[in-house]
Design an enzyme around this catalytic site. Structure first.
Site, mmCIF file in Angstrom:
data_model
loop_
_atom_site.group_PDB
_atom_site.id
_atom_site.type_symbol
_atom_site.label_atom_id
_atom_site.label_comp_id
_atom_site.label_asym_id
_atom_site.label_seq_id
_atom_site.Cartn_x
_atom_site.Cartn_y
_atom_site.Cartn_z
ATOM 1 N N CYS A 94 0.805 -1.230 0.000
ATOM 2 C CA CYS A 94 0.000 0.000 0.000
ATOM 3 C C CYS A 94 0.834 1.273 0.000
ATOM 4 O O CYS A 94 0.331 2.337 -0.360
ATOM 5 C CB CYS A 94 -0.921 0.018 1.213
ATOM 6 S SG CYS A 94 -2.024 -1.386 1.312
ATOM 7 N N HIS A 354 -8.395 4.114 -3.044
ATOM 8 C CA HIS A 354 -7.084 3.609 -2.641
ATOM 9 C C HIS A 354 -6.522 2.677 -3.714
ATOM 10 O O HIS A 354 -6.493 1.459 -3.538
ATOM 11 C CB HIS A 354 -7.233 2.893 -1.296
ATOM 12 C CG HIS A 354 -5.978 2.341 -0.720
ATOM 13 N ND1 HIS A 354 -4.708 2.749 -1.107
ATOM 14 C CD2 HIS A 354 -5.776 1.400 0.251
ATOM 15 C CE1 HIS A 354 -3.803 2.076 -0.411
ATOM 16 N NE2 HIS A 354 -4.429 1.260 0.412
ATOM 17 N N CYS A 384 -0.761 2.911 6.364
ATOM 18 C CA CYS A 384 -0.578 1.555 6.862
ATOM 19 C C CYS A 384 -0.289 0.654 5.670
ATOM 20 O O CYS A 384 -0.603 0.996 4.526
ATOM 21 C CB CYS A 384 -1.814 1.077 7.619
ATOM 22 S SG CYS A 384 -3.287 0.823 6.597
#
Length: 397
Positions: A94, A354, A384
């Site tokens: 991520c 995202h 995160c």
């Protein structure tokens, strides 16, 4: 290499509008998404000879589909940049886009490069299914395809089961640990959509978003202007049937998008002939238990601030990736000295989306634009990371 650490500036930052899964950008290959932001970024600094770009570093979390074989280099070629411009692709899941920015920052700071483009790309719509090779030839039984869109696949049996829970269950664990209610998560998601919708209506994203020619998508596709706490409250839990609090409405969606930033030292800055948006001050990356991945930013932010010689009281802008409302609220609960009013003022991933490899670069670019619009300040961007990590980047103006 220089005998001193150089100042590193973010000169410019662009991104595509973020598309929803199977939405307006689903017809666009990820290497073409990346090529578009590289082309747009280069075109906005006409004083800089593209041949002066020492490297292009892009983050990508998948790498199993059309972005295979080093999407950064492919994007350089597709964008029409000189063939002398190299490219490298990095993966920190991520935070891949932020990792690209950090690697570019280090190269410039150490004098290995003067001008570097960093960013990230992800098409979750076009992520392929993959078929592993059988351990022995000519298997008689059926073979299983794995989706590469998101999460664990082909998990090593040596991994403890508690480490390989789904990302959504990890968010539920954080909600359990911090006593975060369904109502709090929904309220946080509702606020994210409201802030994002207002930011677009006020033109806050005009300076950074570069729509794709021929694609009918002028703004981020997942923003729900008409949502309400009542509508969010009607959604069923997505990961725990009994007692669950995490829903599709308080989770970030699956998305497509790309972002790119131009980083320079003082010499490169003179060649660009532009005033920088911000200066990179410090970065940090940390690890945590994989099932509690959502709390990864907690220590990363603390370490990055310490490296920068700053405290929470010094911050004027914060961009915290909203993988899940529970995850973001869990992080905020551990930063009592942080003013929550400065967090994600233009909305966050719950509304914007995202696209994994893109998000870290999107956050860094948005933070740089916000600091430039304010004229001064100190900001931090953080994410995160699945499998238990966190990363943070401090910028100043």
């Amino acid at each position: 290499m220089s005998d001193r650490i150089r100042d590193v500036y973010i000169v410019d930052a662009v991104r595509t509008p973020v598309g929803k899964y199977g939405g307006a950008l689903a017809s666009v290959r990820p290497d073409d998404l990346a090529a578009h932001v590289l082309r747009a970024l280069a075109g906005r600094s006409p004083g800089l000879d593209p041949a002066r770009i020492d490297d292009v570093v892009l983050g990508n979390a998948n790498g199993a589909g059309e972005e295979n074989r080093n999407v950064a280099r492919m994007a350089v070629l597709l964008a029409g940049l000189p063939v002398s411009v190299p490219g490298a692709t990095v993966n920190r899941l991520c935070a891949s886009g932020m990792e690209a920015v950090v690697q570019a920052y280090r190269a410039v700071a150490l004098g290995d490069a003067s001008v570097v483009v960093a960013g990230g790309v992800e098409s979750m719509s076009r992520a392929p299914w993959v078929l592993p090779k059988p351990e022995r030839g000519f298997p008689a039984g059926h073979q299983e395809l794995y989706s590469t869109t998101l999460g664990w696949r082909m998990t090593n049996p040596a991994m403890p089961p508690r480490w390989t829970v789904s990302l959504g269950e990890g968010a539920e664990l954080i909600a359990d640990r911090h006593g975060i209610t369904r109502e709090q998560q929904d309220a946080f998601a509702f606020a994210s959509h409201g802030k994002a919708a207002r930011a677009w209506a006020e033109g806050a994203y005009d300076a950074e978003v570069v729509p794709l020619p021929g694609v009918d998508l002028a703004r981020d596709e997942c923003i729900r202007d008409a949502t309400s706490p009542q509508a969010l409250a009607k959604l069923k839990p997505a990961f725990r049937e009994v007692g669950g609090t995490v829903t599709a409405g308080n989770s970030s969606p699956l998305n497509d998008g790309a972002a790119a930033l131009l980083l320079c030292d003082e010499e490169g800055l003179r060649e660009c002939g532009r005033e920088p948006l911000a200066r990179v001050r410090a970065s940090a990356v940390t690890g945590i238990e994989p099932d509690l991945y959502g709390l990864g930013p907690v220590e990363a932010v603390r370490r990055a601030l310490a490296k920068a010689g700053r405290t929470f009281a010094d911050l004027t802008h914060v961009e915290l990736n909203e993988a899940f409302a529970a995850q973001a609220l869990g992080c905020l609960a551990q930063w009592p000295d942080l003013d929550p009013g400065i967090v994600n003022p233009r909305g966050g991933a719950l509304a914007i989306g995202h696209p994994l490899g893109c998000s870290g670069a999107r956050l860094a670019g948005s933070l740089a634009h916000q600091l430039a619009a304010a004229g001064s300040g100190t900001g931090i961007a953080a994410l995160c990371i699945g499998v238990g990590q966190g990363q943070a980047l401090v910028l100043e103006r």
